[in-house]
Design a protein around this motif. Structure first.
Motif, short mmCIF file in Angstrom:
data_model
loop_
_atom_site.label_atom_id
_atom_site.label_comp_id
_atom_site.label_asym_id
_atom_site.label_seq_id
_atom_site.Cartn_x
_atom_site.Cartn_y
_atom_site.Cartn_z
N VAL A 25 0.84 -1.20 0.00
CA VAL A 25 0.00 0.00 0.00
C VAL A 25 0.88 1.25 0.00
O VAL A 25 0.64 2.19 -0.76
CB VAL A 25 -0.96 -0.01 1.20
N ASP A 26 1.93 1.23 0.81
CA ASP A 26 2.85 2.39 0.85
C ASP A 26 3.53 2.57 -0.50
O ASP A 26 3.67 3.68 -1.00
CB ASP A 26 3.92 2.19 1.93
N VAL A 27 3.98 1.47 -1.07
CA VAL A 27 4.65 1.56 -2.36
C VAL A 27 3.66 2.06 -3.42
O VAL A 27 3.99 2.95 -4.22
CB VAL A 27 5.22 0.17 -2.78
N ALA A 28 2.45 1.53 -3.38
CA ALA A 28 1.46 1.89 -4.40
C ALA A 28 1.17 3.39 -4.37
O ALA A 28 0.89 4.00 -5.41
CB ALA A 28 0.18 1.10 -4.18
N GLN A 29 1.26 3.99 -3.18
CA GLN A 29 0.97 5.42 -3.08
C GLN A 29 1.98 6.27 -3.86
O GLN A 29 1.71 7.41 -4.19
CB GLN A 29 0.92 5.85 -1.61
N CYS A 30 3.13 5.72 -4.14
CA CYS A 30 4.13 6.46 -4.91
C CYS A 30 3.92 6.33 -6.41
O CYS A 30 4.63 6.95 -7.20
CB CYS A 30 5.52 5.97 -4.56
N TYR A 31 2.99 5.47 -6.79
CA TYR A 31 2.69 5.31 -8.22
C TYR A 31 1.18 5.51 -8.38
O TYR A 31 0.60 6.30 -7.64
CB TYR A 31 3.18 3.95 -8.71
N HIS A 32 0.56 4.78 -9.29
CA HIS A 32 -0.88 4.97 -9.45
C HIS A 32 -1.64 3.69 -9.08
O HIS A 32 -2.85 3.64 -9.15
CB HIS A 32 -1.19 5.34 -10.90
N THR A 33 -0.88 2.66 -8.70
CA THR A 33 -1.46 1.32 -8.50
C THR A 33 -2.53 1.31 -7.42
O THR A 33 -2.35 1.88 -6.35
CB THR A 33 -0.34 0.34 -8.11
N LYS A 34 -3.65 0.67 -7.73
CA LYS A 34 -4.69 0.47 -6.71
C LYS A 34 -4.46 -0.89 -6.07
O LYS A 34 -4.33 -1.90 -6.78
CB LYS A 34 -6.08 0.45 -7.35
N VAL A 35 -4.43 -0.91 -4.76
CA VAL A 35 -4.35 -2.18 -4.05
C VAL A 35 -5.78 -2.52 -3.63
O VAL A 35 -6.45 -1.71 -2.98
CB VAL A 35 -3.45 -2.08 -2.80
N ILE A 36 -6.26 -3.67 -4.06
CA ILE A 36 -7.64 -4.05 -3.75
C ILE A 36 -7.65 -5.30 -2.89
O ILE A 36 -7.23 -6.38 -3.33
CB ILE A 36 -8.45 -4.26 -5.05
N THR A 37 -8.09 -5.12 -1.65
CA THR A 37 -8.24 -6.27 -0.76
C THR A 37 -9.66 -6.81 -0.92
O THR A 37 -10.58 -6.08 -1.26
CB THR A 37 -7.99 -5.88 0.71
N THR A 38 -9.82 -8.10 -0.70
CA THR A 38 -11.11 -8.72 -1.01
C THR A 38 -11.64 -9.62 0.09
O THR A 38 -12.74 -10.14 0.00
CB THR A 38 -10.96 -9.61 -2.27
N GLU A 39 -10.83 -9.85 1.12
CA GLU A 39 -11.21 -10.83 2.13
C GLU A 39 -11.62 -10.17 3.43
O GLU A 39 -10.89 -9.32 3.94
CB GLU A 39 -10.00 -11.74 2.41
N PRO A 40 -12.75 -10.62 3.99
CA PRO A 40 -13.15 -10.06 5.29
C PRO A 40 -12.05 -10.24 6.34
O PRO A 40 -11.93 -9.45 7.25
CB PRO A 40 -14.39 -10.87 5.67
N LYS A 41 -11.22 -11.29 6.19
CA LYS A 41 -10.20 -11.50 7.21
C LYS A 41 -8.86 -10.89 6.84
O LYS A 41 -7.86 -11.14 7.52
CB LYS A 41 -10.06 -12.98 7.54
N ALA A 42 -8.80 -10.11 5.77
CA ALA A 42 -7.51 -9.51 5.41
C ALA A 42 -7.70 -8.10 4.84
O ALA A 42 -7.74 -7.91 3.63
CB ALA A 42 -6.76 -10.40 4.42
N HIS A 43 -7.82 -7.14 5.74
CA HIS A 43 -7.89 -5.73 5.35
C HIS A 43 -6.49 -5.12 5.46
O HIS A 43 -5.72 -5.53 6.33
CB HIS A 43 -8.82 -4.95 6.28
N ILE A 44 -6.19 -4.16 4.62
CA ILE A 44 -4.92 -3.42 4.77
C ILE A 44 -5.26 -1.93 4.73
O ILE A 44 -5.86 -1.47 3.75
CB ILE A 44 -3.91 -3.74 3.64
N PRO A 45 -4.89 -1.19 5.78
CA PRO A 45 -5.20 0.24 5.76
C PRO A 45 -4.62 0.90 4.51
O PRO A 45 -3.47 0.64 4.15
CB PRO A 45 -4.51 0.77 7.02
#
Ligand code: CUV
Ligand code: SF4
Length: 632
Positions: A349-369
């Motif tokens: 997520v931190d790395v993605a913020q430096c580019y345009h990449t969207k990080v998409i989480t999909t699992e109720p048991k795995a959220h990433i701020p």
């Protein structure tokens, strides 16, 4: 959000895989940190932790044991080094077994939904495998339609997780009889997956099990529940739902990303999500949509084990293994990285913020701020997959064109060697393989598995051990991040036979297989168990008698600890290339590397140097051949 890079990484030295160094250098130019940078910032890492000598299991602690004996030798409760080290290891096994088995539970739920006709977007693909598993588990298939069989099977498998009573796990029906006897004698027959994991937590609570032997034996029991039931179930049901893998050509390494396409990465472990993303992304509708946004189409590539799942079954290219997830984003060419669970670094997520990449989480048991969370749900699989793929496509115009760099390296690999596929290559029976082993054309078989770890040179041990072994006429099979490393190094291309010894080369050429066989994802280590079990039974011996071994050269995850333990429990000599946190107890270290062999026939062997490790593994194989009276 560029960061200040305090410690630079010697990029040219940290990886054996082409393309990695140039992206680490790009990361530093872009002000982006990777796992390698963060590892440097973590130095020196805590020695108590490395030795397994710290305990936080109650709030009288944390307690630490002085490894040199001049400081405290007991925690506040009186637990000593042996207890603490063994308890910590047991908790690692519990977490690893939980991850594999909870993944299996998710697949089993979808399987049950399909069996009951509730899930329109999934179906029973390999009905043969469904029937054979049902029959092995004592479910009659006569005069029943496939959904009926599946319903009965689903019910039995559901029971594996938490069935009451002391009856053994039903899936142990897949294990060789000789193994069951060994486990019975040792008192390590698992009863239910969740129960064994729960008991690990109970035993390691303050003031319960303090005996390292008893703790480790329960670790063995828990790992068997993982390997022979949890992971095994994940493999079987994924094959039944999505098809049993067959040899398939694909490309590997970051060069599979395409400059003028919408690039989507599927990362994580469960094929329930990734298979749908691939299907939907490849649809006419989405390819057309991509063109509207100025791209030539949509390109999906895999990362880590879910990448292995879609590589094995659909020939989807694989962009890299564990330590390359951040690098994929750093190319600047990834519109979305779609993840489920396990081995997803929050850092993406931190790395993605430096580019345009969207990080998409999909699992109720795995959220990433910081990520976009779109909950996946098998009932609406296609709709949700479309929504996710659309987000990726719409993001294409935001690509920072001036900061895109895709390394050009990619290489062809053949994947998809399920046990069924191997049997087919052999002409339907194990006989040719057994003959080749018996007469020494092939000396033995080694399963290499497991992760990456920035503490060691990326993919170097993975490929070195494999090369050292095939050179000595040892057939190499494997899974997980090892298989991706081997693929990226060309070891899964037919050309790799030139690196094999004369015997192995001959066999590979005859069967038209590479000398290193890709058997799947981490849960597919269960395929290695099945293969070893079948070989042992065909020869009338037990698994420890086989000229076979296992290796996890660059492991890091708790899942790998569970895998290593169930390999040992299954009678396999198992090499670890990264030292596990057990050296704080001589007693525990000795149990794992010596004594356990008398109980289950396998043991651990720790050696960071891949060349030395390969030599030792080879010598063990030769010893086993001697005992069988086979030519050396
Ligand atoms: Ni399982 S092998 S890092 S992703 S557990 Fe993850 Fe697959 Fe290790 Fe690789
Ligand atoms: Fe310390 Fe014992 Fe509590 Fe562990 S369980 S933190 S050793 S007092």
């Amino acid at each position: 959000m560029a960061e200040y890079i305090k410690y630079r990484v010697p990029a040219r030295g940290v990886s054996a895989t082409k393309g990695v160094a140039e992206l680490i250098e790009k990361a530093e130019e872009d002000g982006v940190k990777t796992a390698w940078h963060r590892l440097l910032e973590q130095q020196p890492q805590c020695a108590f932790g490395q030795l397994g000598l710290c305990c936080r299991n109650c709030n009288m602690g944390p307690c630490r044991i002085d490894p040199f004996g001049s400081g405290p030798t007991k925690g506040v409760c009186g637990a000593g080094a042996d207890t603490i080290v063994a308890r910590n290891l047991l908790r690692m096994i519990a977490a690893g077994a939980a991850a594999h088995s909870d993944h299996a539970r998710d697949v089993a739920e979808v399987f049950k939904g399909v069996a009951e006709g509730r899930l329109q977007y999934y179906r029973l693909t390999d009905v043969e495998k469904l029937k054979s598993l049902a029959e092995t588990l004592g479910i009659s298939t006569e005069n029943k339609d496939e959904h009926e069989i599946a319903r009965e099977l689903a019910e039995v498998l559901e029971g594996e997780f938490g069935k009451p009573g002391d009856e053994p796990l039903r899936m142990l029906a897949l294990a060789p009889k000789k193994r069951i006897k060994v486990w019975e004698k040792a008192g390590v027959i698992p009863r239910a997956i969740d129960r064994e994991i729960c008991e690990c937590m109970h035993r390691t609570h303050i003031g319960v099990d303090a005996d390292p032997v008893s703790l480790l034996l329960h670790g063995i029991r828990t790992s068997i529940a993982d390997g022979w039931s949890g992971s095994m179930m994940a493999t079987y049901l994924s094959d039944i739902l999505f098809g049993t893998p067959k040899p398939i050509k694909a490309e590997a390494n970051l060069g599979v990303l395409k400059e003028d396409y919408v690039n989507i990465i599927v990362h994580g472990h469960n094929p329930i999500l990734s298979t749908k993303i691939v299907e939907v992304a490849m649809s006419e509708e989405m390819q057309e949509l991509a063109k509207k946004y100025g791209a030539k189409g949509v390109n999906v590539a895999g990362m880590c084990c879910t990448g292995n799942e879609v590589l094995m079954r659909l020939g989807v290219p694989i962009a890299g293994n564990f330590l390359m997830q951040e690098l994929a984003v750093i190319t600047g060419a990834v519109e979305a990285i779609i993840v489920d669970y396990q081995c997803i670094m929050p850092a993406i997520v931190d790395v993605a913020q430096c580019y345009h990449t969207k990080v998409i989480t999909t699992e109720p048991k795995a959220h990433i701020p910081g990520a976009i969370h779109i909950e996946f749900n098998a009932e609406k699989a296609d709709e949700i997959a479309k929504e996710i793929v659309r987000i990726a496509i719409e993001n294409y115009p935001n690509r920072p064109r001036d900061r895109v760099h895709i390394p050009k390296h990619k290489i062809e690999a053949i994947a998809g060697f399920s046990v069924e596929a191997i049997l087919e290559a052999l002409g339907g029976t194990l006989e040719p393989l057994i003959n080749a082993l018996r007469d020494g054309t092939i000396k033995g078989i080694v399963g290499i598995v497991g992760c990456n770890n920035p503490k060691v040179r990326h993919n170097h041990s993975h490929v070195t051990i494999a090369k050292e072994l095939i050179k000595r006429d040892v057939l190499v099979v494997g899974t997980g991040c090892w298989s991706i490393a081997a693929a990226m190094d060309g070891l899964m291309s037919p050309k790799a036979v030139d690196l094999a010894g004369p015997g192995l080369k001959k066999v590979c050429e005859t069967l038209n297989i590479p000398p290193c066989l890709h058997m799947g994802s981490c849960v597919d280590c269960s395929r290695i168990l099945i293969a070893l079990g079948a070989l042992a039974e065909a020869l009338g011996v037990d698994i420890p008698d086989l000229p076979a071994a296992g290796s996890a050269p660059e492991w890091m995850s708790e899942k790998a600890v569970s895998i290593g333990t169930y390999f040992v429990a299954s009678g396999v000599f198992t090499h670890l290339g990264v030292v596990p946190p057990v050296m704080g107890s001589q007693k525990v270290a000795k149990i794992l590397t010596e004594d356990v062999e008398d109980i289950v026939g396998g043991k651990f062997y720790v050696e960071p140097d891949p060349v030395k490790a390969a030599e030792t593994i080879y010598n063990v194989i030769i010893e086993k051949r001697k005992k069988l009276g086979w030519p050396l």
